[in-house]
Design an enzyme around this catalytic site. Structure first.
Site: not given
Ligand code: CP
Length: 317
Positions: A64-65, A93, A114, A142
C-alpha cells in the site's frame, strides 16, 4: 522532531515528515482540506508536480504505502524512481542511509523512506537536501498511515473528536497505533479502549502520556464487551516481523478475529478501519458490511499523500 530551518535544493524551506506531530493541528486541517479538494477535483492537480521526481526508498516490504506514494506522484503529473528491497540497493554493500539520501538528493525532489530500524528516516532527513517522509520505521511511527486514517474518519464522520475509539490487536509493536493515538490526542473529547492480550499492550510511554493529559481510556482483553460502546474500531494485525520468537507469535496471532457474529454486537454507525495488510483478524465475511471501510481507507491514502507531496514541495498554496 525539531524542524531545522534549512533550505532544500529547490531553494524553499526544507520540511520533513517523521511523525504526525510535525504538523500543527491547523496545518493538518489544511492538508485534509487540500486532500478533499484533490478527491473532488482531480483534474485540477494533474500537472502540479510536472518534472518533479519522487524517490521511494523501501528497505522493508510494502504494498500500500509504496504504491500509494507512487500513484500519488503520478496523479500529480510527476515521475517516480526508487527501490523496493534493500537487497537490490547498495545498502546490501554496506552503504549508510545518510550516504544514500545524499545521493538520492541529486536525483529526486522528495523521498519516501521505509526502514526496519526505528529512527533511520530521521537520520536520513538530517543529511538530506530534499524532503524526507517517514513511510514506516520499525515499530516506531507510520505518519502517512495516520494521515490516511484521519482523513478517512474526517471524511466519513465529518469530524475528528467526540468519539469512543477502540484499538484492537498488537498495540505494542503496531507503529500505526502509536502514530494514530499520538495524533488523535490533539483532538478533544475522544475516549480510547485499548483491546489487546496482556503481552501486546500499548507501550508505557503512551500510557503515561494519556494519564498526564487526563484522557479517558481503558485497557481490556475482550473485544466482544467493547463493541457496543464504539464509534470507531481500529483493527490491527499481530506484527510477526517484530517478534523475537515464532512460538509467541503463533500463540497470539489469532487472538482476535472480527467476524459477522461479532459485528452484530456493534452499533449501526461504528466504522471498522484497518491499516492493512490483514491476516486473520478480520474475517472476509465482514468485507461487505457497509461499516467496514478498510478498502475505502486505502483510496483516501492516495489523496492525502498527494496533498502531502504538494505541501512538502511548497506547491500547496
Ligand atoms: N498499511 C501499510 O503500511 O501497508 P504496507 O505495509 O503494504 O505498506
Amino acid at each position: 522532531m525539531e524542524q531545522q530551518q534549512k533550505t532544500g535544493k529547490n531553494g524553499k524551506i526544507l520540511r520533513h515528515l517523521m511523525t504526525p506531530l510535525d504538523f500543527s493541528v491547523d496545518e493538518l486541517n489544511k492538508l485534509f482540506d487540500l486532500a478533499e479538494d484533490i478527491k473532488n477535483n482531480p483534474d485540477k492537480y494533474a500537472e502540479v508536480c510536472k518534472r518533479k521526481k519522487l524517490a521511494t526508498c523501501f528497505y522493508e516490504p510494502s504494498t500500500r504505502t509504496r504504491l500509494s506514494f507512487e500513484t500519488a506522484m503520478l496523479n500529480l503529473g510527476g515521475q517516480v524512481i526508487g527501490f523496493s528491497d534493500a537487497k537490490s540497493s547498495s545498502a546490501s554493500k554496506g552503504e549508510s542511509v545518510s550516504d544514500t539520501i545524499r545521493v538520492i538528493s541529486c536525483f529526486a525532489d522528495i523521498c519516501a523512506m521505509r526502514h526496519p530500524k526505528e529512527g533511520a528516516p530521521m537520520v536520513a532527513a538530517e543529511r538530506s537536501r530534499i524532503p524526507v517522509i517517514n513511510a514506516g520505521d520499525g515499530g516506531h511511527q507510520h505518519p502517512t498511515q495516520t494521515l490516511t486514517d484521519m482523513m478517512t474518519i474526517r471524511s466519513l464522520k465529518g469530524k475528528l473528536s467526540g468519539f469512543t475509539i477502540g484499538i484492537c490487536g498488537d498495540l505494542k509493536f503496531g507503529r500505526t497505533v502509536h502514530s494514530l493515538v499520538n495524533a488523535m490526542l490533539r483532538y478533544p473529547d475522544n475516549k480510547y479502549i485499548f483491546i489487546s492480550p496482556e503481552e501486546l499492550r500499548i507501550p508505557s510511554y503512551l500510557r503515561e502520556k494519556l494519564n498526564e493529559m487526563h484522557v479517558e481510556f481503558e485497557e481490556v482483553e475482550r473485544l466482544e464487551e467493547s463493541l457496543p460502546k464504539l464509534d470507531l474500531l481500529y483493527m490491527t494485525r499481530v506484527q510477526r516481523e517484530r517478534f523475537f520468537n515464532e512460538e509467541d507469535y503463533v500463540r497470539l496471532k489469532d487472538f482476535y478475529v472480527l467476524n459477522k457474529e461479532k459485528m452484530a454486537l456493534a452499533g449501526p454507525d461504528m466504522l471498522v478501519l484497518h491499516p492493512l495488510p490483514r491476516v486473520n483478524e478480520i474475517s472476509v465475511d465482514v468485507d461487505d458490511d457497509p461499516r467496514a471501510v478498510y478498502f475505502e481507507q486505502v483510496q483516501f491514502g492516495v489523496y492525502v499523500r498527494m496533498a502531502l507531496i504538494m505541501t512538502l514541495l511548497g506547491l500547496a498554496e
